[in-house]
Design a protein around this motif. Structure first.
Motif, short mmCIF file in Angstrom:
data_model
loop_
_atom_site.label_atom_id
_atom_site.label_comp_id
_atom_site.label_asym_id
_atom_site.label_seq_id
_atom_site.Cartn_x
_atom_site.Cartn_y
_atom_site.Cartn_z
N TYR A 103 -6.58 6.00 0.23
CA TYR A 103 -7.88 6.36 -0.34
C TYR A 103 -8.05 7.88 -0.43
N MET A 141 0.82 -1.21 0.00
CA MET A 141 0.00 0.00 0.00
C MET A 141 0.86 1.26 0.00
N MET A 193 -4.21 2.50 4.59
CA MET A 193 -5.35 2.37 3.68
C MET A 193 -6.16 3.66 3.62
#
Length: 216
Positions: A154, A103, A150
């Motif tokens: 986003y 990520m 995360m």
């Protein structure tokens, strides 16, 4: 393109193997939990008990409210394969740690153009002290980092890629926010910073901000 993808998979697999190997020696073979508790103010025995024992004294749930709900079922699911509790914890944390590295790579791809910079910074995160140690020993850090990364991915993604934000975007943002501070409650501040970043980057009007707040 195909060779490039194979190289990425190879590097991610190597990171996972390093985490697994380090965890095996530090947690399984050496059982160095007391050392980390003393020198780094970690709380390895408590975290290990929270993750592995349903009937343990989970007195820290006020600080880590959803830690048990999210990760204890995963632990017991994987334990069916490995049986040994320590090996199961090492494997679970290695998966999460490797996912974090992936990520971070995705975030860097959104904000940087030079492939060599992306590779260097990704590896710097992967082999930083905090990543190596807190993947290798039972701690909440790596799980809290997972949802926080995360959340930021986003936020950066919708700020740079999405043309117009809607309730669907706000709902995902809210879910990631809850997950990020459900492991460590102080991550709520990070959630506020992340949503502020989105508001500023998208130059959101008052109506859109109110809609976002109503969903969140």
């Amino acid at each position: 393109m195909y060779k490039n993808e194979k190289y990425k998979i190879f590097m991610i697999a190597n990171v996972f193997f390093v985490y697994l190997l380090l965890g095996y020696f530090l947690t399984f073979k050496m059982d160095s939990t007391a050392f980390f508790d003393y020198y780094f103010s970690s709380d390895v025995p408590r975290v290990f008990g929270d993750l592995t024992q349903i009937g343990a004294d989970h007195y820290r749930t006020k600080v880590h409210p959803f830690y048990l709900i999210i990760f204890q079922p995963l632990f017991h699911l994987i334990q069916g394969i490995f049986v040994n509790e320590k090996i199961t914890v090492i494997f679970l944390q290695s998966i999460i740690g490797t996912f974090n590295v992936f990520m971070i790579y995705k975030i860097l791809k959104l904000i940087l153009n030079r492939k060599e910079y992306i590779a260097i910074l990704t590896m710097a995160y992967a082999f930083s002290f905090s990543s190596l140690i807190y993947v290798a020993v039972p701690e909440t850090y790596i799980m809290a980092s997972c949802f926080l990364i995360m959340l930021w991915y986003y936020c950066i993604y919708i700020s740079k890629i999405e043309k117009k934000l809607d309730r669907y975007n706000f709902l995902i943002l809210a879910i990631l926010g809850v997950l990020s501070y459900s492991i460590t409650i102080t991550n709520f501040i990070q959630f506020i910073i992340a949503t502020t970043y989105v508001i500023i980057c998208k130059n959101m009007k008052r109506k859109d901000i109110l809609e976002m707040c109503s969903v969140i």
